[in-house]
Design a protein around this motif. Structure first.
Motif, PDB file in Angstrom:
ATOM      1  N   LEU A   1     -17.443  39.215  30.029  1.00 23.31           N
ATOM      2  CA  LEU A   1     -18.192  37.956  30.103  1.00 23.31           C
ATOM      3  C   LEU A   1     -19.194  37.908  31.249  1.00 23.31           C
ATOM      4  CD1 LEU A   1     -15.185  35.565  29.461  1.00 23.31           C
ATOM      5  CD2 LEU A   1     -17.031  36.074  27.859  1.00 23.31           C
ATOM      6  N   PHE A   2     -18.869  38.608  32.341  1.00 24.22           N
ATOM      7  CA  PHE A   2     -19.675  38.510  33.552  1.00 24.22           C
ATOM      8  C   PHE A   2     -20.061  39.897  34.060  1.00 24.22           C
ATOM      9  CE2 PHE A   2     -16.131  35.258  34.039  1.00 24.22           C
ATOM     10  CZ  PHE A   2     -16.835  34.232  33.411  1.00 24.22           C
ATOM     11  N   GLU A   3     -21.027  39.919  34.939  1.00 25.13           N
ATOM     12  CA  GLU A   3     -21.323  41.136  35.694  1.00 25.13           C
ATOM     13  C   GLU A   3     -20.394  41.099  36.910  1.00 25.13           C
ATOM     14  OE1 GLU A   3     -25.103  42.969  38.070  1.00 25.13           O
ATOM     15  OE2 GLU A   3     -25.503  42.145  36.062  1.00 25.13           O
ATOM     16  N   THR A   4     -19.316  41.850  36.835  1.00 30.95           N
ATOM     17  CA  THR A   4     -18.178  41.669  37.735  1.00 30.95           C
ATOM     18  C   THR A   4     -18.072  42.786  38.767  1.00 30.95           C
ATOM     19  OG1 THR A   4     -16.992  40.597  35.924  1.00 30.95           O
ATOM     20  CG2 THR A   4     -15.688  41.284  37.819  1.00 30.95           C
ATOM     21  N   ASP A   5     -17.889  42.381  40.014  1.00 30.08           N
ATOM     22  CA  ASP A   5     -17.634  43.318  41.116  1.00 30.08           C
ATOM     23  C   ASP A   5     -16.259  42.970  41.677  1.00 30.08           C
ATOM     24  OD1 ASP A   5     -17.673  45.051  43.225  1.00 30.08           O
ATOM     25  OD2 ASP A   5     -19.367  44.125  44.267  1.00 30.08           O
ATOM     26  N   VAL A   6     -15.289  43.871  41.500  1.00 29.11           N
ATOM     27  CA  VAL A   6     -13.911  43.632  41.922  1.00 29.11           C
ATOM     28  C   VAL A   6     -13.611  44.445  43.181  1.00 29.11           C
ATOM     29  CG1 VAL A   6     -11.468  43.838  41.282  1.00 29.11           C
ATOM     30  CG2 VAL A   6     -13.156  43.159  39.568  1.00 29.11           C
ATOM     31  N   ASN A   7     -12.895  43.852  44.108  1.00 30.69           N
ATOM     32  CA  ASN A   7     -12.443  44.552  45.317  1.00 30.69           C
ATOM     33  C   ASN A   7     -11.348  45.537  44.926  1.00 30.69           C
ATOM     34  OD1 ASN A   7     -11.427  45.347  47.808  1.00 30.69           O
ATOM     35  ND2 ASN A   7     -10.426  43.386  48.215  1.00 30.69           N
ATOM     36  N   GLU A   8     -11.731  46.771  44.666  1.00 28.97           N
ATOM     37  CA  GLU A   8     -10.800  47.778  44.157  1.00 28.97           C
ATOM     38  C   GLU A   8      -9.680  48.101  45.146  1.00 28.97           C
ATOM     39  OE1 GLU A   8     -10.767  48.969  41.192  1.00 28.97           O
ATOM     40  OE2 GLU A   8     -12.702  48.274  40.417  1.00 28.97           O
ATOM     41  N   SER A   9      -9.919  47.930  46.439  1.00 26.74           N
ATOM     42  CA  SER A   9      -8.894  48.269  47.438  1.00 26.74           C
ATOM     43  C   SER A   9      -7.747  47.278  47.442  1.00 26.74           C
ATOM     44  CB  SER A   9      -9.520  48.314  48.835  1.00 26.74           C
ATOM     45  OG  SER A   9      -9.814  47.001  49.308  1.00 26.74           O
ATOM     46  N   ASP A  10      -7.999  46.061  46.959  1.00 30.47           N
ATOM     47  CA  ASP A  10      -7.017  44.977  46.956  1.00 30.47           C
ATOM     48  C   ASP A  10      -6.514  44.634  48.352  1.00 30.47           C
ATOM     49  OD1 ASP A  10      -5.696  42.993  45.493  1.00 30.47           O
ATOM     50  OD2 ASP A  10      -3.828  44.116  45.496  1.00 30.47           O
ATOM     51  N   GLN A  11      -7.286  44.982  49.364  1.00 27.78           N
ATOM     52  CA  GLN A  11      -6.983  44.581  50.728  1.00 27.78           C
ATOM     53  C   GLN A  11      -7.772  43.319  51.053  1.00 27.78           C
ATOM     54  OE1 GLN A  11      -4.638  46.273  52.670  1.00 27.78           O
ATOM     55  NE2 GLN A  11      -4.327  47.320  50.708  1.00 27.78           N
ATOM     56  N   THR A  12      -7.208  42.474  51.914  1.00 28.60           N
ATOM     57  CA  THR A  12      -7.898  41.240  52.279  1.00 28.60           C
ATOM     58  C   THR A  12      -9.267  41.560  52.880  1.00 28.60           C
ATOM     59  OG1 THR A  12      -5.797  40.131  52.715  1.00 28.60           O
ATOM     60  CG2 THR A  12      -7.772  39.146  53.672  1.00 28.60           C
ATOM     61  N   LEU A  13     -10.301  40.943  52.353  1.00 29.33           N
ATOM     62  CA  LEU A  13     -11.653  41.180  52.831  1.00 29.33           C
ATOM     63  C   LEU A  13     -11.943  40.349  54.081  1.00 29.33           C
ATOM     64  CD1 LEU A  13     -13.665  41.103  49.472  1.00 29.33           C
ATOM     65  CD2 LEU A  13     -12.791  43.095  50.701  1.00 29.33           C
ATOM     66  N   THR A  14     -12.686  40.930  55.004  1.00 29.29           N
ATOM     67  CA  THR A  14     -13.163  40.179  56.154  1.00 29.29           C
ATOM     68  C   THR A  14     -14.346  39.316  55.722  1.00 29.29           C
ATOM     69  OG1 THR A  14     -14.769  41.860  56.819  1.00 29.29           O
ATOM     70  CG2 THR A  14     -12.499  42.094  57.659  1.00 29.29           C
ATOM     71  N   ALA A  15     -14.768  38.431  56.599  1.00 26.42           N
ATOM     72  CA  ALA A  15     -15.943  37.608  56.306  1.00 26.42           C
ATOM     73  C   ALA A  15     -17.159  38.490  56.055  1.00 26.42           C
ATOM     74  CB  ALA A  15     -16.194  36.638  57.457  1.00 26.42           C
ATOM     75  N   GLU A  16     -17.303  39.548  56.865  1.00 25.93           N
ATOM     76  CA  GLU A  16     -18.453  40.436  56.695  1.00 25.93           C
ATOM     77  C   GLU A  16     -18.382  41.187  55.372  1.00 25.93           C
ATOM     78  OE1 GLU A  16     -21.031  40.222  58.612  1.00 25.93           O
ATOM     79  OE2 GLU A  16     -19.934  38.751  59.818  1.00 25.93           O
ATOM     80  N   ASP A  17     -17.174  41.576  54.964  1.00 21.33           N
ATOM     81  CA  ASP A  17     -17.001  42.230  53.663  1.00 21.33           C
ATOM     82  C   ASP A  17     -17.452  41.307  52.530  1.00 21.33           C
ATOM     83  OD1 ASP A  17     -15.885  44.533  54.799  1.00 21.33           O
ATOM     84  OD2 ASP A  17     -13.830  43.763  54.618  1.00 21.33           O
ATOM     85  N   ILE A  18     -17.022  40.045  52.620  1.00 19.93           N
ATOM     86  CA  ILE A  18     -17.391  39.079  51.580  1.00 19.93           C
ATOM     87  C   ILE A  18     -18.895  38.883  51.552  1.00 19.93           C
ATOM     88  CG2 ILE A  18     -17.230  36.649  50.887  1.00 19.93           C
ATOM     89  CD1 ILE A  18     -14.331  36.685  51.901  1.00 19.93           C
ATOM     90  N   LEU A  19     -19.492  38.725  52.715  1.00 18.01           N
ATOM     91  CA  LEU A  19     -20.940  38.501  52.779  1.00 18.01           C
ATOM     92  C   LEU A  19     -21.714  39.697  52.248  1.00 18.01           C
ATOM     93  CD1 LEU A  19     -21.118  36.723  56.238  1.00 18.01           C
ATOM     94  CD2 LEU A  19     -21.629  35.700  54.004  1.00 18.01           C
ATOM     95  N   SER A  20     -21.198  40.882  52.507  1.00 19.79           N
ATOM     96  CA  SER A  20     -21.856  42.084  51.999  1.00 19.79           C
ATOM     97  C   SER A  20     -21.755  42.169  50.475  1.00 19.79           C
ATOM     98  CB  SER A  20     -21.230  43.326  52.636  1.00 19.79           C
ATOM     99  OG  SER A  20     -21.761  44.507  52.083  1.00 19.79           O
ATOM    100  N   GLY A  21     -20.580  41.858  49.948  1.00 21.72           N
ATOM    101  CA  GLY A  21     -20.360  41.983  48.513  1.00 21.72           C
ATOM    102  C   GLY A  21     -20.964  40.875  47.686  1.00 21.72           C
ATOM    103  N   ILE A  22     -21.214  39.719  48.294  1.00 21.67           N
ATOM    104  CA  ILE A  22     -21.649  38.553  47.538  1.00 21.67           C
ATOM    105  C   ILE A  22     -23.168  38.479  47.388  1.00 21.67           C
ATOM    106  CG2 ILE A  22     -21.935  36.916  49.452  1.00 21.67           C
ATOM    107  CD1 ILE A  22     -20.180  36.212  46.075  1.00 21.67           C
TER     108      ILE A  22
END
Length: 338
Positions: free
Chosen positions: A25-46
């Motif tokens: 349904l979507f163009e999906t980017d999943v955190n494959e590591s399943d480790q809690t993302l930092t704020a910087e990780d989220i900002l980079s991925g979003i």
């Protein structure tokens, strides 16, 4: 060629069926590591995404919200609780926030009831005894004596969907039902349960043998089971928490169990910011406390239903409609506009 599908970032791994459906349904980017993302990780991925699919392990505070790219319009929480999200900051930034209520009710109530049984009936201790000794000496009239539930008084803090489901189960086990909640439930709810409403939490605490917490974490409910309230509990009472660790003064709870004033606690949630409190682990080792790792909603059925609810919220929002599980901050202006 640019995809017309909504672009989403999913911060944790979800059940395979949900990830597969999202990928369709979507163009999906999943955190494959399943480790809690930092704020910087989220900002980079979003970057360049429309939707952030967050979970309770993500800290979506005002600073992170301020730094989100303009493309992001929706935060679709995979979970019922949203105390990890600054709703006021999100609302002020023009972001829509959704969650996945209702689907966790039955599983969470089941776990609360299981913990109520495990603690006084010494279920964990009985299992460990057999595993440790690798043998069984046989039945004895005085072996592994616990306490029955029937006839005991259960005090439920928060009589919403989950609290009511717990009351239904507890009633079947012969517990008398008492509850404290922001709003009294109608007679159609109270009467089949024989439930007694207490407008004063302190008074209810003094009257019950077990306290089970089922209220969301808010400014008003943080530390609702404070040291002073723990002292109001009957000697030998039990505490059950499948909601949020911040509802309980954990140090005060530990001290009262260590001293023998309280019989014990069954906790599916506890303070783990710097690791589990060693004193709490010692109490678990000597079977004064039952600990489970935030398992109340951990059924495959619940996780799939949560994922489907996230998908419905995203699709509804991206189609230009108000999603069914939109959340607003608890402010007069937001309520008026919502």
């Amino acid at each position: 060629m640019t995809s017309s599908k909504p672009k989403i970032l999913v911060t944790r791994r979800l059940p395979e069926t949900i990830e597969a459906r999202m990928a369709t349904l979507f163009e999906t980017d999943v955190n494959e590591s399943d480790q809690t993302l930092t704020a910087e990780d989220i900002l980079s991925g979003i970057q360049g995404k429309d939707v952030l699919v967050s979970t309770i392990t993500d800290r979506i505070d005002a600073d992170l919200i301020r730094r989100l790219p303009p493309s992001v319009r929706l935060i679709a929480q995979f979970g019922n609780g949203v105390d990890n999200i600054d709703l006021e900051a999100a609302w002020a930034a023009g972001l829509t926030v959704t969650n996945t209520p209702s689907v966790l009710t039955e599983d969470t109530a089941d776990m609360a009831m299981a913990l109520m049984l495990a603690l006084p009936r010494r279920l964990v201790e009985g299992t460990q005894l057999l595993l440790r000794d690798r043998a069984w000496a046989g039945w004895s009239p005085t072996s592994m004596l616990g306490h029955r539930l029937r006839g005991k008084a259960l005090g439920i803090v928060g009589m919403g969907r989950i609290g009511t489901a717990v009351a239904q189960r507890a009633r079947a086990f012969g517990l008398t039902i008492h509850y404290y909640s922001r709003n009294r439930r109608p007679p159609a709810v109270e009467e089949p349960l024989g439930a007694t409403y207490w407008p004063d939490l302190d008074a209810m605490i003094e009257a019950v043998d077990l306290v089970s917490l089922h209220t969301p974490l808010t400014r008003d409910t943080a530390n609702i089971l404070s040291a002073a309230r723990l002292d109001r509990l009957k000697p030998g009472a039990y505490v059950v928490n499948v909601s949020r660790p911040e509802l309980v003064d954990e140090i005060a709870l530990i001290e009262r169990i260590e001293s023998g004033r309280l019989a014990g606690a069954a906790l599916d949630v506890f303070d783990n910011r710097h690791g589990i409190n060693p004193r709490l682990l010692v109490l678990a080792e000597v079977n004064r406390v039952v600990l489970t790792g935030h398992m109340a909603s951990a059924t495959l059925e619940a996780r799939i239903e949560m994922g489907e609810t996230v998908i419905v919220n995203i699709r509804t929002f991206m189609d230009g409609h108000q999603p069914p599980h939109r959340l607003l901050p608890d402010t007069p202006v937001a309520r008026a506009r919502g």
